[in-house]
Design a protein around this motif. Structure first.
Motif, PDB file in Angstrom:
ATOM      1  N   PRO A 283       0.720  -1.313   0.038  1.00  0.00           N
ATOM      2  CA  PRO A 283      -0.069  -0.082   0.013  1.00  0.00           C
ATOM      3  C   PRO A 283       0.986   1.206   0.046  1.00  0.00           C
ATOM      4  CG  PRO A 283      -0.815  -1.525   1.565  1.00  0.00           C
ATOM      5  CD  PRO A 283       0.471  -2.041   1.010  1.00  0.00           C
TER       6      PRO A 283
ATOM      7  N   TYR B 290       0.240  -7.719   3.947  1.00  0.00           N
ATOM      8  CA  TYR B 290      -0.423  -7.221   2.636  1.00  0.00           C
ATOM      9  C   TYR B 290      -0.858  -8.486   2.083  1.00  0.00           C
ATOM     10  CZ  TYR B 290       2.256  -3.306   4.474  1.00  0.00           C
ATOM     11  OH  TYR B 290       3.025  -2.438   5.215  1.00  0.00           O
TER      12      TYR B 290
ATOM     13  N   GLU C 234      -8.201  -2.604   6.738  1.00  0.00           N
ATOM     14  CA  GLU C 234      -6.770  -2.032   6.916  1.00  0.00           C
ATOM     15  C   GLU C 234      -6.646  -1.842   8.493  1.00  0.00           C
ATOM     16  OE1 GLU C 234      -6.582   1.775   4.079  1.00  0.00           O
ATOM     17  OE2 GLU C 234      -8.699   1.006   4.299  1.00  0.00           O
TER      18      GLU C 234
ATOM     19  N   GLU D 155      -3.996  -0.665  11.967  1.00  0.00           N
ATOM     20  CA  GLU D 155      -2.727  -0.054  12.437  1.00  0.00           C
ATOM     21  C   GLU D 155      -2.871   0.115  13.930  1.00  0.00           C
ATOM     22  OE1 GLU D 155      -3.426   4.489  12.046  1.00  0.00           O
ATOM     23  OE2 GLU D 155      -3.809   3.591  10.156  1.00  0.00           O
TER      24      GLU D 155
ATOM     25  N   HIS E  20       1.099  -0.477   9.437  1.00  0.00           N
ATOM     26  CA  HIS E  20      -0.129  -0.622   9.312  1.00  0.00           C
ATOM     27  C   HIS E  20      -0.173  -1.982   8.231  1.00  0.00           C
ATOM     28  CE1 HIS E  20       0.769   1.689   5.708  1.00  0.00           C
ATOM     29  NE2 HIS E  20       0.280   0.866   5.207  1.00  0.00           N
ATOM     30  N   GLN E  21      -1.316  -2.569   8.315  1.00  0.00           N
ATOM     31  CA  GLN E  21      -1.796  -3.949   7.427  1.00  0.00           C
ATOM     32  C   GLN E  21      -2.702  -3.460   6.188  1.00  0.00           C
ATOM     33  OE1 GLN E  21      -2.789  -7.131   9.708  1.00  0.00           O
ATOM     34  NE2 GLN E  21      -1.000  -7.184  10.913  1.00  0.00           N
ATOM     35  N   GLN E  22      -2.768  -3.854   5.387  1.00  0.00           N
ATOM     36  CA  GLN E  22      -3.912  -3.862   4.333  1.00  0.00           C
ATOM     37  C   GLN E  22      -4.118  -5.228   3.668  1.00  0.00           C
ATOM     38  OE1 GLN E  22      -4.388  -0.144   2.036  1.00  0.00           O
ATOM     39  NE2 GLN E  22      -4.623  -1.744   0.107  1.00  0.00           N
TER      40      GLN E  22
END
Length: 318
Positions: free
Chosen positions: A2, A143, A301, A303, A309-311
């Motif tokens: 991302p 991700y 998403e 954080e 953070h992750q997505q």
């Protein structure tokens, strides 16, 4: 990956990455990743000798490096044990208990919440954590796609602060427990709600293995952020968005049992070793609360303050 790039607290973080072929341990400084494979085979090996490696890491930022944007970001560590804390956020548990008292026992909303609050006060004073084991095979990168299993329909999110153990210990006193924490990371501990209880074995109760350990059901990372850089882990913000809608947004202050009590408790049963991962529970706001569950095409998403953070995009098993 991302855009923008994930950020982390402190001057550096650790992770596991892939450029062309084999995964490699990396030292992350901003938008650059120093390949550490010439020094150590994995992040797990580094954590297993944490007291020796951590003071050296700041001097290793120079050397062969990659742009973070050019790399595949994998789960940052292959853990030993995965220990998972259940029912560890006050508001979350109060909501669950109050809802049961209303629907099952006929209490008014005010009575139900007052009773639930009283139960939590007693649990904090005299209770103990609720902990179970997870499978490392459920882990995926921060991700990667979340792949829904063939069975079940109520696939739910549960964002959690996770800590990485940095030295071995058994029967660890709570007042010494924080010295055993090497680093922190983000875990989204997914659950298939309608596979959590076995109708054929009602007396046994929950089936954590089936409900929580499907492949890709534990997105982890992006980084391991050393504990020295994170600040107070009891005052971090946990935020999850589902298709852009904020679903979880809570401080770790709401934990019922804090990190020292969790470490002290689990170490009475099992010896903790470097690389073990301890998840600290998930706050209010999961899909069951909203009446919304994951379906193919959804985007999750997540954080936590200072940890990146992750997505993840959700897709079908087919």
């Amino acid at each position: 990956m991302p855009d923008p790039l994930p950020t982390h607290a402190g001057p550096f973080a650790l992770g596991t990455f892939r450029f062309d072929a084999e995964p490699f341990p990396g030292l992350v400084t901003g938008a650059r990743v120093r390949d550490l494979s010439d020094l150590v085979p994995s992040v797990r090996a580094l954590v297993e000798d944490w007291d020796r490696w951590f003071p050296r890491l700041d001097s290793l930022t120079d050397g062969d490096s990659h742009d973070l944007a050019d790399l595949d970001v994998l789960a940052p560590i292959e853990p030993g044990q995965i220990l998972q804390s259940g029912a560890n956020y006050r508001k979350h548990v109060v909501d669950l208990v109050a809802a049961e008292k209303e629907s099952v026992h006929g209490a008014t909303p005010d009575e139900a919440r007052a009773d639930a609050e009283k139960m939590m006060d007693e649990r904090i004073r005299n209770g103990v954590p609720y902990v179970f084991l997870g499978s490392p095979r459920a882990m995926c990168g921060p991700y990667d796609d979340i792949v829904l299993p063939e069975l079940g329909e109520q696939h739910d999110w549960e964002l959690e602060l996770a800590l990485v153990i940095g030295k071995s210990g058994r029967n660890i006193p709570a007042d010494e427990a924080m010295s055993y924490v090497a680093a922190y990371t983000i875990c989204n501990d997914l659950t298939t709600r309608d596979r959590l209880y076995r109708p054929d074995l009602k007396a046994i109760g929950t089936d954590w293995f089936t409900a929580k350990n499907a492949d890709t059901f534990l997105p982890t990372g992006p980084f391991l952020v050393p504990a020295a850089f994170v600040g107070d882990p009891g005052d971090l913000r946990i935020t999850l968005r589902h298709n852009g809608v904020v679903r979880q947004d809570e401080s770790t202050k709401d934990m019922i049992f804090d990190i020292p009590r969790l470490i002290a408790y689990v170490s009475t049963t099992t010896t903790l070793r470097p690389g073990d991962l301890l998840l600290t529970g998930s706050p209010a706001g999961n899909g069951a609360h909203w009446g919304v569950f994951l379906t193919p095409g959804d985007v999750v998403e997540a954080e936590i303050t200072g940890l990146g953070h992750q997505q993840n995009t959700v897709r079908s098993h087919a």
